[in-house]
Design a protein around this motif. Sequence first.
Motif, PDB file in Angstrom:
ATOM      1  N   TRP A  57       0.852  -1.187   0.000  1.00 21.78           N
ATOM      2  CA  TRP A  57       0.000   0.000   0.000  1.00 21.78           C
ATOM      3  C   TRP A  57       0.894   1.246   0.000  1.00 21.78           C
ATOM      4  O   TRP A  57       1.832   1.336   0.789  1.00 21.78           O
ATOM      5  CB  TRP A  57      -0.898   0.061   1.233  1.00 21.78           C
ATOM      6  N   TYR A  82      -1.614  -1.732  -4.029  1.00 19.21           N
ATOM      7  CA  TYR A  82      -2.626  -0.674  -4.004  1.00 19.21           C
ATOM      8  C   TYR A  82      -1.937   0.685  -3.993  1.00 19.21           C
ATOM      9  O   TYR A  82      -1.061   0.935  -3.156  1.00 19.21           O
ATOM     10  CB  TYR A  82      -3.509  -0.787  -2.766  1.00 19.21           C
ATOM     11  N   ASN A 100      -3.822  -2.393  -8.336  1.00 19.23           N
ATOM     12  CA  ASN A 100      -5.054  -1.620  -8.193  1.00 19.23           C
ATOM     13  C   ASN A 100      -4.693  -0.181  -7.838  1.00 19.23           C
ATOM     14  O   ASN A 100      -4.327   0.115  -6.707  1.00 19.23           O
ATOM     15  CB  ASN A 100      -5.938  -2.241  -7.100  1.00 19.23           C
ATOM     16  N   ARG A 152     -15.884  -0.076  -4.698  1.00 20.19           N
ATOM     17  CA  ARG A 152     -14.603  -0.679  -4.282  1.00 20.19           C
ATOM     18  C   ARG A 152     -13.537   0.391  -4.071  1.00 20.19           C
ATOM     19  O   ARG A 152     -12.718   0.291  -3.155  1.00 20.19           O
ATOM     20  CB  ARG A 152     -14.138  -1.685  -5.330  1.00 20.19           C
ATOM     21  N   GLN A 153     -13.534   1.414  -4.909  1.00 16.88           N
ATOM     22  CA  GLN A 153     -12.551   2.486  -4.768  1.00 16.88           C
ATOM     23  C   GLN A 153     -12.737   3.221  -3.435  1.00 16.88           C
ATOM     24  O   GLN A 153     -11.757   3.514  -2.739  1.00 16.88           O
ATOM     25  CB  GLN A 153     -12.669   3.459  -5.934  1.00 16.88           C
ATOM     26  N   ASN A 177     -11.508   0.983  -0.699  1.00 13.04           N
ATOM     27  CA  ASN A 177     -10.049   0.953  -0.637  1.00 13.04           C
ATOM     28  C   ASN A 177      -9.488   2.233  -0.014  1.00 13.04           C
ATOM     29  O   ASN A 177      -8.461   2.192   0.673  1.00 13.04           O
ATOM     30  CB  ASN A 177      -9.464   0.745  -2.035  1.00 13.04           C
ATOM     31  N   ARG A 181      -9.849   1.541   3.604  1.00 19.46           N
ATOM     32  CA  ARG A 181      -8.865   0.550   4.047  1.00 19.46           C
ATOM     33  C   ARG A 181      -7.488   1.193   4.194  1.00 19.46           C
ATOM     34  O   ARG A 181      -6.778   0.949   5.178  1.00 19.46           O
ATOM     35  CB  ARG A 181      -8.804  -0.602   3.034  1.00 19.46           C
ATOM     36  N   GLU A 241      -7.259  -2.457   8.449  1.00 21.72           N
ATOM     37  CA  GLU A 241      -8.082  -2.062   7.315  1.00 21.72           C
ATOM     38  C   GLU A 241      -9.515  -1.714   7.736  1.00 21.72           C
ATOM     39  O   GLU A 241     -10.296  -1.239   6.923  1.00 21.72           O
ATOM     40  CB  GLU A 241      -8.104  -3.184   6.272  1.00 21.72           C
TER      41      GLU A 241
END
Length: 790
Positions: free
Chosen positions: A293, A312, A334, A611-612, A615, A618, A628
């Motif tokens: 991340w 990510y 992602n 989902r964005q 995230n 998270r 998260e």
Amino acid sequence: MSKCIGMMMMQKQNFLRNWKEQKQNNKGSSIILVLAVIAIVGILAAILLSVSLMNYRMKVVNLHSQKNFYDAETVLNEIKTGLEDDVSYAAGKAWAKVLTDQYDKKTKEERETAYRTNYEEKLRARIADTINSYPGPNAYHYNVDYLLAKVSDETKAAVKELKIESIDGNNVLNVQADKGICTIKNLSVTYIDQKNYMTKITSDIVLTCPPMDYTQKTSTPNLLSYALVADQNTSAVGGTVTIQGSAYLGMDGADFNAVNVKVSPVGKGNLITGGELYVHNGATLGVENAQTWAHEIQVDSATLNIRGKQTYLADDLVLKGQGKTEVSISGNLNLFGNPETLKSAQCASEVVEKKADGTTVTLADCADNDQASYSSSILLNGKNATLDLTGLKTFKIAGTAYINTAENNKKNSLLQKDVQMGQSVSIKSDQRAYLLEGKYVASYCAHGGINPMSKSTYQQVLNEITEKLKLDENSKNSIPYAYFLSEDGTVPDVLKNMGVSGVTKQVYRLKTDAGTVDMVYFFPTFANTQDARKYGAENYNVSAISAHLDEKHYNTSIKYADHLVNGSDTDLTHYKTYFNGSVLVPEQNKLQNQLYYDLKAEEKAGKENIRQSENQDRFAGLKHKLTENYASGLTAEEKNQTVYKNLVKDVSKDATLAISSGYFRVFDSAEKACTAIVANGSFTWDDAQAAQYPNLHVIIASGNVALNRDFSGLILCGGDLILESGRDVTVSADAAEVSRTLGIKNADGVCAADYLVSGESYLTEDSDGTTSGDVVDFGDYVTFQNWKKQ
């Protein structure tokens, strides 16, 4: 005659005498007995051999039958194991759904009811047959092909014939939504092996909802899996750094300069930085099997190799520099940054700045004012840059690239925004596709009609516009740039039809043989991503612009998986894509590139937007508390604090934990051969300290930690982590040692765990830092009923 009678009498007497002698003679009788015994033994042996052979054959048959039965059971067990994954998936999704759906406004009973209902819906969506129709009153039916897919290829290869079906052909799936139970009814497995042995097993499979505790509580991160946690920044110059375990590199980011860094967490590990991960000056960063991340990754004349699970990024992946830059990423990539979906996330209300006048700036404000910093894209700005994405299974980019014009427009509040491009993957030269054709720039002026133009020409055009508008000299620099498009300051229809909503400028300093010259470039602005993408696609192949493009460089700089290059199969389960903008793709067998656009992007956008936002939350949870679970895992106070403040107690509020500034406290156990140090200030781990504390496994310091030798355990610092220049250092996590070390008490009854928030939760011998009560065995919630063998 008397003589004949006498002879007859004599013969009779001789016969009787011989007969008596023979009768009394036993010679040869034993042979008869032996022959009789041999005959009997032979018969018994024959019978025994026959029985033994029959028994052997029966055992062989029984052995094959047992093996066939066990193989048939293996099929059922593999289906059961696969269903355990479904139960785990459904439980996780249901849990997350409840946490994000007005959690604080519901009672414990309402949460549990919603959890069971969501669980049943998620589970049913996986195993139900939504294509075929079945007789009978039942509403739901299970998908036999889905169950068959759970059987391993190895098992399928060993069987001659395998049938998985419903006994009655109805494939009944009984659902009890209020209890969170799904039952697969009358499932039959017929297994015929290569020797034609057959086993048929029938059973119901009951999928029960795992219990979850929805009492109000905060989550504790799995700190024991981490090798190092740096609150602010991590830096390394020269040498080799090996990190074996999870790592948090700081809210401000990490700087790897001319150093070889290897990161390989054990199990489900993380590599996290809240800021920019900067790899430069010949440095190499290799990441294996980690969930990575970062806000942004910049690779400048260096090498980045990520071979892992998930990567990510909240902003950009940038390849730049004059030297050789190589980036290779496999697994799932992602780039989830998008200003609009960020504003829909729960973390959007997070306060990032408190001004002197008492007002605050939230993350949502930042997304509005600086969209480029929160819009993910991939940018190749280097001259010798190679991006290899051939190993990706999932490739998603939520944002698009921007042209940096805000820096040169700070004096004009109307222009303090970067120009949005329509591409999610872009090369620096692609900006030319967004350069307005000269005929649209101040063509009504004597010195206009060109783009770009020198700064002196720009001043001449500006003077002409000022004169036409009859403005004074002081107003010249505040003239809206729209007057460079038309005399009345509006966007001409021909540009509107291209999706252009306005115009802005950028000044570049170019080197020439005669020296440097400032050139002014005019770029269009757009109301939305769709208009930017359309404009870029239409202008990309314009001959006047294409002449500026280095096609050979493009062809060798980006490598995608074949599915994307071929423009087909992009929606297969083994390769998932989502692009908000278009993507530059080398076209096969040609010296020309193409802009690829995901035709199903609009269709996918709804789910991807959710989902964005998820995230974003998270990532926010990880940046603040290494969890998260942002929604219920952090309190309102924790959401505005750094990791160190959320993990380490404020010792000023507890006299028993007080340590004088610049000093540290030692917790040592000769019996356990482990030591912990808690420092109020900075701490250096070097050869001298190692000689004094050879069993040091925990360092907690409120300031910086400098590291110039190997360390095993946990480093937790409130400042920067500095890996000393030129040294080869290995930092490894050791959950068991850290757990034991945190529990060592000194004479005052204080231990290092007392300095941690919820420190008692880390006092466990489990290697992963969790208690056995936290582990859910999903096999307990997939059971057989009415099991029969035929």
